[in-house]
Design a protein around this motif. Structure first.
Motif, mmCIF file in Angstrom:
data_model
loop_
_atom_site.group_PDB
_atom_site.id
_atom_site.type_symbol
_atom_site.label_atom_id
_atom_site.label_comp_id
_atom_site.label_asym_id
_atom_site.label_seq_id
_atom_site.Cartn_x
_atom_site.Cartn_y
_atom_site.Cartn_z
ATOM 1 N N ARG A 135 -6.631 -10.405 4.079
ATOM 2 C CA ARG A 135 -5.382 -12.185 3.719
ATOM 3 C C ARG A 135 -4.693 -11.449 2.460
ATOM 4 N N LEU A 136 -5.729 -11.387 2.140
ATOM 5 C CA LEU A 136 -4.509 -11.851 0.469
ATOM 6 C C LEU A 136 -3.695 -10.645 0.222
ATOM 7 N N LEU A 137 -4.214 -8.901 1.140
ATOM 8 C CA LEU A 137 -2.491 -7.926 0.901
ATOM 9 C C LEU A 137 -1.551 -8.395 1.287
ATOM 10 N N LYS A 138 -2.027 -8.695 2.229
ATOM 11 C CA LYS A 138 -1.047 -9.822 3.649
ATOM 12 C C LYS A 138 -0.171 -10.197 2.731
ATOM 13 N N SER A 139 -0.836 -11.477 2.170
ATOM 14 C CA SER A 139 -0.234 -12.712 1.712
ATOM 15 C C SER A 139 0.641 -12.071 0.479
ATOM 16 N N VAL A 140 0.432 -11.619 -0.576
ATOM 17 C CA VAL A 140 1.236 -10.794 -1.502
ATOM 18 C C VAL A 140 2.486 -9.924 -1.098
ATOM 19 N N ARG A 141 2.319 -9.161 0.637
ATOM 20 C CA ARG A 141 3.272 -7.965 0.989
ATOM 21 C C ARG A 141 3.093 -6.927 0.586
ATOM 22 N N LEU A 142 1.573 -6.476 0.385
ATOM 23 C CA LEU A 142 1.446 -5.510 -0.039
ATOM 24 C C LEU A 142 0.091 -4.838 1.004
ATOM 25 N N ASN A 143 -0.201 -4.901 2.193
ATOM 26 C CA ASN A 143 -0.625 -4.684 3.810
ATOM 27 C C ASN A 143 -0.071 -3.520 3.746
ATOM 28 N N GLY A 144 -1.291 -2.481 4.139
ATOM 29 C CA GLY A 144 -1.071 -1.316 4.649
ATOM 30 C C GLY A 144 0.166 -0.613 3.895
ATOM 31 N N VAL A 145 -0.440 -0.760 2.724
ATOM 32 C CA VAL A 145 0.536 0.188 1.694
ATOM 33 C C VAL A 145 -0.439 0.972 1.402
ATOM 34 N N THR A 146 -0.368 2.479 1.302
ATOM 35 C CA THR A 146 -1.804 3.512 1.183
ATOM 36 C C THR A 146 -1.478 4.218 -0.303
ATOM 37 N N GLN A 147 -0.577 4.002 -0.782
ATOM 38 C CA GLN A 147 -0.777 4.869 -1.681
ATOM 39 C C GLN A 147 -1.508 4.285 -3.083
ATOM 40 N N LYS A 148 -1.853 4.899 -4.171
ATOM 41 C CA LYS A 148 -2.909 4.468 -5.113
ATOM 42 C C LYS A 148 -2.101 4.347 -6.150
ATOM 43 N N VAL A 149 -2.495 3.155 -7.073
ATOM 44 C CA VAL A 149 -1.761 1.947 -7.551
ATOM 45 C C VAL A 149 -1.263 2.771 -8.608
ATOM 46 N N GLY A 150 -1.862 3.918 -9.715
ATOM 47 C CA GLY A 150 -1.193 4.532 -9.827
ATOM 48 C C GLY A 150 0.309 4.694 -9.664
ATOM 49 N N GLU A 151 0.550 4.864 -8.834
ATOM 50 C CA GLU A 151 2.374 4.909 -8.208
ATOM 51 C C GLU A 151 2.231 3.497 -7.502
ATOM 52 N N TYR A 152 1.839 2.738 -8.110
ATOM 53 C CA TYR A 152 2.676 0.915 -7.984
ATOM 54 C C TYR A 152 3.780 1.292 -8.724
ATOM 55 N N SER A 153 4.523 0.364 -8.681
ATOM 56 C CA SER A 153 5.776 -0.662 -9.390
ATOM 57 C C SER A 153 4.565 -1.544 -10.253
ATOM 58 N N ARG A 154 5.922 -1.946 -11.349
ATOM 59 C CA ARG A 154 5.324 -3.033 -11.904
ATOM 60 C C ARG A 154 5.510 -3.977 -11.353
ATOM 61 N N GLY A 155 6.609 -4.277 -10.178
ATOM 62 C CA GLY A 155 6.219 -5.751 -10.076
ATOM 63 C C GLY A 155 5.213 -5.351 -8.507
ATOM 64 N N MET A 156 4.074 -4.163 -8.399
ATOM 65 C CA MET A 156 3.519 -4.395 -7.151
ATOM 66 C C MET A 156 2.413 -4.643 -8.099
ATOM 67 N N ASN A 157 2.085 -4.049 -9.145
ATOM 68 C CA ASN A 157 0.998 -3.738 -9.506
ATOM 69 C C ASN A 157 1.236 -5.716 -10.006
ATOM 70 N N GLN A 158 1.671 -6.494 -10.291
ATOM 71 C CA GLN A 158 1.281 -7.569 -10.756
ATOM 72 C C GLN A 158 1.281 -8.461 -9.003
#
Length: 307
Positions: free
Chosen positions: A115-138
């Protein structure tokens, strides 16, 4: 409820937080404002039990977090300014691992993460956090702050690194938390962003609270402290209007000036309803009446620089 009493933190003989008395009521969305170095982050670190006060107390829902930091963490969700994750794990894997530190059943934890990943628009994202943008990390950090379904949420510069779409979704989440009756403290130096979501503001300068209340009450207090004037501007084609306004006796009127196309009335408070009633027989010549009020950022800077 969040409460501090004479909260003080001293570094090298100087108070970063100076006898701070602050109350945030249950269900309130509170904006904690101030420039860099004003004492915001130090206050938050004491509220989250990460550092101990030099003197004074800070409590969350009645829990003295300096004496019982683990109990405080059970009821608190916290998004730091620089949130960190395990870079070799996905967002889901990070939340799943960190969620095991809370007394949450596995099935409930998994449902909540989805639910939380869907709420912050990160549901379905399978890449490692090390590849996240700063906004995705936030955004992942915001999900983590809500993972334990906390009664109190503290967010330190939550819109840092967010793009416009991320900021809009963040605002929606804050409104949802408010509807759920959660207490939210948002720490920021971006006054316009805090104003968009908060019901109450507190402004800190040099470790001290200089104003607290609704947006309007804080603006009024900063206008008083800064000595800044607010004006009611009336545009009119009636040549006799200036004389009519001069005849009005009201203690809130400080000064009346005439310009080429308008009359500017310096006032202590917004008395437009009073003026409208007094001038109702002359309203046919009035084309516009508005309050020219200083913006919150300018007022704060004026008070802060004086401090």
């Amino acid at each position: 409820m969040i409460k501090t009493e004479k909260l003080t933190k001293e570094y090298n003989g100087k108070n970063a937080v100076d006898n701070l008395n602050l109350e945030v009521e249950d269900g309130e969305v509170f904006g904690f404002l101030g420039p860099n170095g004003a004492g915001k982050s130090t206050t938050i670190l004491m509220l989250t039990g990460m550092i101990e006060p030099t003197s004074g107390t800070c409590t969350i829902e009645g829990v003295n977090v300096a004496l019982n930091p683990l109990k405080g963490k059970e009821i608190l969700g916290y998004l730091p300014e620089d949130v960190g994750f395990y870079r070799n794990l996905t967002g889901y894997e990070n939340l799943d691992y960190l969620g095991k530190f809370y007394p949450i059943e596995k099935s409930e934890r998994e449902d909540r993460i989805e639910r939380l990943l869907k709420s912050v628009r990160l549901n379905g994202v399978t890449q490692k956090v090390g590849e996240y943008s700063r906004g995705m990390n936030q955004r992942l950090g915001l999900a983590l702050a809500l993972l334990n379904d906390p009664k109190v949420v503290i967010l330190d510069e939550p819109t840092a690194n967010l793009d416009p779409e991320g900021v809009l979704r963040y605002r929606e989440i804050i409104k949802e938390l408010e509807k759920e009756g959660k207490t939210v403290l948002i720490c920021s130096h971006i006054l316009s962003e805090v104003r968009a979501v908060c019901t109450t503001l507190g402004i800190i300068s040099q470790g001290r609270l200089v104003a607290k209340g609704s947006v309007e009450e804080v603006e009024d207090e900063l206008i008083r402290q800064s000595g800044t004037k607010q004006k009611i501007v009336i545009k009119s084609i009636n040549p006799d209007l200036y004389t009519e306004i001069e005849s009005i006796k009201n203690p809130d009127i400080l000064e009346i000036e005439r310009t080429d196309d308008s009359i500017e009335i310096s006032v202590q408070t917004d008395i437009r309803p009073v003026l409208a009633e007094k001038l109702k027989d002359h309203c046919s010549g009035i084309t516009e009446m508005y309050l020219d009020r200083p913006v919150l950022e300018d007022l704060f800077l004026k008070v802060y620089r004086r401090e």
